[in-house]
Scaffold this motif. Structure first.
Motif, PDB file in Angstrom:
ATOM      1  N   GLU A  18      11.959 -12.596  -3.762  1.00  0.00           N
ATOM      2  CA  GLU A  18      12.901 -13.256  -4.671  1.00  0.00           C
ATOM      3  C   GLU A  18      12.185 -14.268  -5.563  1.00  0.00           C
ATOM      4  OE1 GLU A  18      15.850 -14.780  -2.006  1.00  0.00           O
ATOM      5  OE2 GLU A  18      16.835 -12.830  -1.804  1.00  0.00           O
ATOM      6  N   ARG A  19      11.226 -14.988  -5.009  1.00  0.00           N
ATOM      7  CA  ARG A  19      10.505 -16.010  -5.760  1.00  0.00           C
ATOM      8  C   ARG A  19       9.533 -15.405  -6.765  1.00  0.00           C
ATOM      9  NH1 ARG A  19       5.596 -17.785  -5.260  1.00  0.00           N
ATOM     10  NH2 ARG A  19       5.248 -16.979  -3.184  1.00  0.00           N
ATOM     11  N   CYS A  20       8.868 -14.331  -6.393  1.00  0.00           N
ATOM     12  CA  CYS A  20       7.776 -13.818  -7.225  1.00  0.00           C
ATOM     13  C   CYS A  20       8.197 -12.687  -8.158  1.00  0.00           C
ATOM     14  CB  CYS A  20       6.621 -13.350  -6.341  1.00  0.00           C
ATOM     15  SG  CYS A  20       6.875 -11.728  -5.593  1.00  0.00           S
ATOM     16  N   TRP A  21       9.410 -12.181  -8.052  1.00  0.00           N
ATOM     17  CA  TRP A  21       9.808 -11.009  -8.841  1.00  0.00           C
ATOM     18  C   TRP A  21       9.640 -11.249 -10.342  1.00  0.00           C
ATOM     19  CZ3 TRP A  21      10.577  -6.020  -7.997  1.00  0.00           C
ATOM     20  CH2 TRP A  21      11.135  -5.271  -9.036  1.00  0.00           C
ATOM     21  N   GLY A  22      10.247 -12.278 -10.872  1.00  0.00           N
ATOM     22  CA  GLY A  22      10.223 -12.525 -12.317  1.00  0.00           C
ATOM     23  C   GLY A  22       8.823 -12.684 -12.888  1.00  0.00           C
ATOM     24  N   PRO A  23       8.039 -13.616 -12.363  1.00  0.00           N
ATOM     25  CA  PRO A  23       6.691 -13.801 -12.913  1.00  0.00           C
ATOM     26  C   PRO A  23       5.815 -12.552 -12.783  1.00  0.00           C
ATOM     27  CG  PRO A  23       7.274 -15.647 -11.488  1.00  0.00           C
ATOM     28  CD  PRO A  23       8.356 -14.630 -11.348  1.00  0.00           C
ATOM     29  N   ASN A  24       5.908 -11.866 -11.669  1.00  0.00           N
ATOM     30  CA  ASN A  24       5.074 -10.675 -11.487  1.00  0.00           C
ATOM     31  C   ASN A  24       5.577  -9.488 -12.298  1.00  0.00           C
ATOM     32  OD1 ASN A  24       2.794 -11.239  -9.632  1.00  0.00           O
ATOM     33  ND2 ASN A  24       4.464 -12.061  -8.416  1.00  0.00           N
ATOM     34  N   GLN A  43       7.619  -2.518  -7.715  1.00  0.00           N
ATOM     35  CA  GLN A  43       8.305  -2.043  -6.517  1.00  0.00           C
ATOM     36  C   GLN A  43       7.347  -1.294  -5.599  1.00  0.00           C
ATOM     37  OE1 GLN A  43      11.632   0.267  -7.899  1.00  0.00           O
ATOM     38  NE2 GLN A  43      12.697  -1.527  -8.691  1.00  0.00           N
ATOM     39  N   ASP A  44       6.496  -0.434  -6.177  1.00  0.00           N
ATOM     40  CA  ASP A  44       5.513   0.287  -5.362  1.00  0.00           C
ATOM     41  C   ASP A  44       4.604  -0.685  -4.617  1.00  0.00           C
ATOM     42  OD1 ASP A  44       6.516   2.692  -6.221  1.00  0.00           O
ATOM     43  OD2 ASP A  44       4.862   3.128  -7.596  1.00  0.00           O
ATOM     44  N   CYS A  45       4.151  -1.706  -5.325  1.00  0.00           N
ATOM     45  CA  CYS A  45       3.258  -2.682  -4.694  1.00  0.00           C
ATOM     46  C   CYS A  45       3.969  -3.466  -3.599  1.00  0.00           C
ATOM     47  CB  CYS A  45       2.684  -3.629  -5.743  1.00  0.00           C
ATOM     48  SG  CYS A  45       1.512  -2.840  -6.849  1.00  0.00           S
ATOM     49  N   LEU A  46       5.223  -3.845  -3.843  1.00  0.00           N
ATOM     50  CA  LEU A  46       5.967  -4.586  -2.823  1.00  0.00           C
ATOM     51  C   LEU A  46       6.258  -3.730  -1.596  1.00  0.00           C
ATOM     52  CD1 LEU A  46       8.364  -6.623  -5.134  1.00  0.00           C
ATOM     53  CD2 LEU A  46       6.517  -7.531  -3.695  1.00  0.00           C
ATOM     54  N   VAL A  47       6.495  -2.440  -1.805  1.00  0.00           N
ATOM     55  CA  VAL A  47       6.703  -1.530  -0.670  1.00  0.00           C
ATOM     56  C   VAL A  47       5.423  -1.430   0.153  1.00  0.00           C
ATOM     57  CG1 VAL A  47       7.069   0.893  -0.063  1.00  0.00           C
ATOM     58  CG2 VAL A  47       8.600  -0.229  -1.670  1.00  0.00           C
ATOM     59  N   LYS A  48       4.284  -1.344  -0.516  1.00  0.00           N
ATOM     60  CA  LYS A  48       3.003  -1.257   0.191  1.00  0.00           C
ATOM     61  C   LYS A  48       2.642  -2.577   0.864  1.00  0.00           C
ATOM     62  CE  LYS A  48       1.165   2.295  -2.851  1.00  0.00           C
ATOM     63  NZ  LYS A  48       0.249   2.578  -3.967  1.00  0.00           N
ATOM     64  N   LEU A  49       3.130  -3.679   0.291  1.00  0.00           N
ATOM     65  CA  LEU A  49       2.837  -4.998   0.855  1.00  0.00           C
ATOM     66  C   LEU A  49       3.614  -5.262   2.138  1.00  0.00           C
ATOM     67  CD1 LEU A  49       1.532  -7.813   0.624  1.00  0.00           C
ATOM     68  CD2 LEU A  49       3.441  -8.467  -0.865  1.00  0.00           C
ATOM     69  N   SER A  59      -2.673 -15.337   5.524  1.00  0.00           N
ATOM     70  CA  SER A  59      -3.944 -15.575   4.824  1.00  0.00           C
ATOM     71  C   SER A  59      -3.823 -16.741   3.860  1.00  0.00           C
ATOM     72  CB  SER A  59      -4.393 -14.320   4.063  1.00  0.00           C
ATOM     73  OG  SER A  59      -3.589 -14.138   2.908  1.00  0.00           O
ATOM     74  N   GLY A  60      -2.587 -17.085   3.485  1.00  0.00           N
ATOM     75  CA  GLY A  60      -2.380 -18.265   2.669  1.00  0.00           C
ATOM     76  C   GLY A  60      -2.135 -18.019   1.193  1.00  0.00           C
ATOM     77  N   ASN A  61      -2.400 -16.813   0.673  1.00  0.00           N
ATOM     78  CA  ASN A  61      -2.207 -16.595  -0.757  1.00  0.00           C
ATOM     79  C   ASN A  61      -1.640 -15.202  -1.036  1.00  0.00           C
ATOM     80  OD1 ASN A  61      -2.183 -16.934  -3.482  1.00  0.00           O
ATOM     81  ND2 ASN A  61      -4.329 -17.515  -3.650  1.00  0.00           N
ATOM     82  N   PRO A  62      -0.380 -14.963  -0.665  1.00  0.00           N
ATOM     83  CA  PRO A  62       0.192 -13.641  -0.912  1.00  0.00           C
ATOM     84  C   PRO A  62       0.362 -13.343  -2.406  1.00  0.00           C
ATOM     85  CG  PRO A  62       1.850 -15.103   0.000  1.00  0.00           C
ATOM     86  CD  PRO A  62       0.539 -15.829   0.060  1.00  0.00           C
ATOM     87  N   ASP A  63       0.500 -14.392  -3.240  1.00  0.00           N
ATOM     88  CA  ASP A  63       0.624 -14.169  -4.684  1.00  0.00           C
ATOM     89  C   ASP A  63      -0.632 -13.507  -5.251  1.00  0.00           C
ATOM     90  OD1 ASP A  63       3.246 -15.392  -5.304  1.00  0.00           O
ATOM     91  OD2 ASP A  63       2.278 -17.205  -4.547  1.00  0.00           O
ATOM     92  N   ALA A  64      -1.783 -14.011  -4.849  1.00  0.00           N
ATOM     93  CA  ALA A  64      -3.046 -13.427  -5.322  1.00  0.00           C
ATOM     94  C   ALA A  64      -3.196 -11.997  -4.824  1.00  0.00           C
ATOM     95  CB  ALA A  64      -4.232 -14.275  -4.853  1.00  0.00           C
ATOM     96  N   TYR A  65      -2.790 -11.756  -3.601  1.00  0.00           N
ATOM     97  CA  TYR A  65      -2.866 -10.406  -3.040  1.00  0.00           C
ATOM     98  C   TYR A  65      -1.994  -9.436  -3.844  1.00  0.00           C
ATOM     99  CZ  TYR A  65      -3.347  -6.857   0.618  1.00  0.00           C
ATOM    100  OH  TYR A  65      -3.643  -5.707   1.314  1.00  0.00           O
ATOM    101  N   LEU A  66      -0.785  -9.877  -4.188  1.00  0.00           N
ATOM    102  CA  LEU A  66       0.121  -9.031  -4.970  1.00  0.00           C
ATOM    103  C   LEU A  66      -0.429  -8.793  -6.371  1.00  0.00           C
ATOM    104  CD1 LEU A  66       2.724  -7.427  -5.262  1.00  0.00           C
ATOM    105  CD2 LEU A  66       3.882  -9.575  -5.851  1.00  0.00           C
ATOM    106  N   ALA A 136     -11.459 -12.504  -8.233  1.00  0.00           N
ATOM    107  CA  ALA A 136     -11.002 -12.136  -6.891  1.00  0.00           C
ATOM    108  C   ALA A 136      -9.893 -11.092  -6.962  1.00  0.00           C
ATOM    109  CB  ALA A 136     -10.515 -13.380  -6.145  1.00  0.00           C
ATOM    110  N   ALA A 137      -8.977 -11.242  -7.920  1.00  0.00           N
ATOM    111  CA  ALA A 137      -7.870 -10.302  -8.043  1.00  0.00           C
ATOM    112  C   ALA A 137      -8.350  -8.909  -8.447  1.00  0.00           C
ATOM    113  CB  ALA A 137      -6.855 -10.805  -9.066  1.00  0.00           C
ATOM    114  N   LEU A 138      -9.385  -8.853  -9.274  1.00  0.00           N
ATOM    115  CA  LEU A 138      -9.873  -7.558  -9.762  1.00  0.00           C
ATOM    116  C   LEU A 138     -11.056  -7.019  -8.965  1.00  0.00           C
ATOM    117  CD1 LEU A 138      -9.620  -8.177 -13.608  1.00  0.00           C
ATOM    118  CD2 LEU A 138      -8.002  -6.998 -12.117  1.00  0.00           C
ATOM    119  N   GLY A 139     -11.559  -7.809  -8.030  1.00  0.00           N
ATOM    120  CA  GLY A 139     -12.676  -7.345  -7.205  1.00  0.00           C
ATOM    121  C   GLY A 139     -13.963  -7.212  -7.993  1.00  0.00           C
ATOM    122  N   CYS A 140     -14.243  -8.193  -8.850  1.00  0.00           N
ATOM    123  CA  CYS A 140     -15.473  -8.164  -9.643  1.00  0.00           C
ATOM    124  C   CYS A 140     -16.064  -9.567  -9.668  1.00  0.00           C
ATOM    125  CB  CYS A 140     -15.190  -7.646 -11.058  1.00  0.00           C
ATOM    126  SG  CYS A 140     -14.060  -8.677 -12.014  1.00  0.00           S
TER     127      CYS A 140
END
Length: 170
Positions: A18-24, A43-49, A59-66, A136-140
Motif C-alpha cells: 500500500e505504501r510503495c504502490w504509487g511511487p513504484n 504486480q509481477d514483481c510484487l508477486v515474486k517478492l 534485510s532492512g531495505n525492501p524498497d531497494a529490493y523492489l 546496487a539496484a542494477l547490479g553494476c
C-alpha cells in the motif's frame, strides 16, 4: 513458524504494498513507457517478492529490493519482446499512445534511450537515488552508473534541443 508471526508478516507485506504502490508505479511507468505494462510489471514483481518477504523485510531495505526487481524485470521483458512479431497487414502509421495521454517530449526522449541508460536516469533523477544505490539496484559498479548517466543525459539534451529547434522553426 507460528500463526501470529505469519499474520504479522502478511500485515507487513500488505502495508508495504500500500505504501510503495504509487511511487513504484511511477518508476515502472518511466521504465516501460506505458502505464498498463508498468502495472503488470509491478504486480509481477510484487508477486515474486511475497514468498521472499520475511527475508527481504528483515534485510532492512525492501524498497531497494523492489526497485532492483523492477529494473531487472524490465530488462527481462525487453529481451523477450525483442523478437519480431509478424503481422499480415502492417499499419500505415503508429497509433495513438495506449494510455490516451498526450505525448510528452521528455517521456518520448526517455523511451528512445537504451533500457540500461533509461533505468539509470529514472532511478537516479526521478527516484532520486544516489549513484551507489542505483549501482546496487542494477547490479553494476558506480562507475558504470556514472558513465551510463552521462551518455544518457547527453543523448537526452541532444534530442530535446533538436525537438525545440524544430518547433521554433515551424
Amino acid at each position: 513458524m507460528s500463526e501470529d508471526s505469519e499474520r504479522a508478516d502478511d500485515a507487513g507485506y500488505t502495508a508495504f504494498v500500500e505504501r510503495c504502490w504509487g511511487p513504484n508505479l511511477r518508476v515502472a511507468t518511466l521504465l516501460v513507457g506505458n502505464r498498463h505494462r508498468a502495472e503488470e510489471l509491478l504486480q509481477d514483481c510484487l508477486v515474486k517478492l511475497y514468498p521472499k518477504w520475511r527475508r527481504v523485510s528483515r534485510s532492512g531495505n525492501p524498497d531497494a529490493y523492489l526497485r532492483r526487481m523492477l529494473a531487472n524485470g524490465r530488462v527481462s521483458w525487453w529481451r523477450r519482446r525483442r523478437r519480431e512479431q509478424l503481422v499480415a497487414d502492417p499499419p500505415d502509421h503508429a497509433g495513438p499512445d495506449a494510455d490516451g495521454e498526450p505525448y510528452d517530449e521528455l517521456r518520448q526522449a526517455l523511451l528512445s534511450l537504451p533500457p540500461r541508460q533509461r533505468a539509470v536516469v529514472v532511478l537516479r533523477h526521478y527516484a532520486d537515488l544516489s549513484e551507489r544505490d542505483v549501482a546496487a539496484a542494477l547490479g553494476c559498479t558506480v562507475g558504470t552508473v556514472k558513465s551510463q548517466n552521462s551518455r544518457a543525459l547527453d543523448k537526452l539534451r541532444g534530442l530535446l534541443t533538436s525537438r525545440t529547434d524544430q518547433g521554433a522553426k515551424a
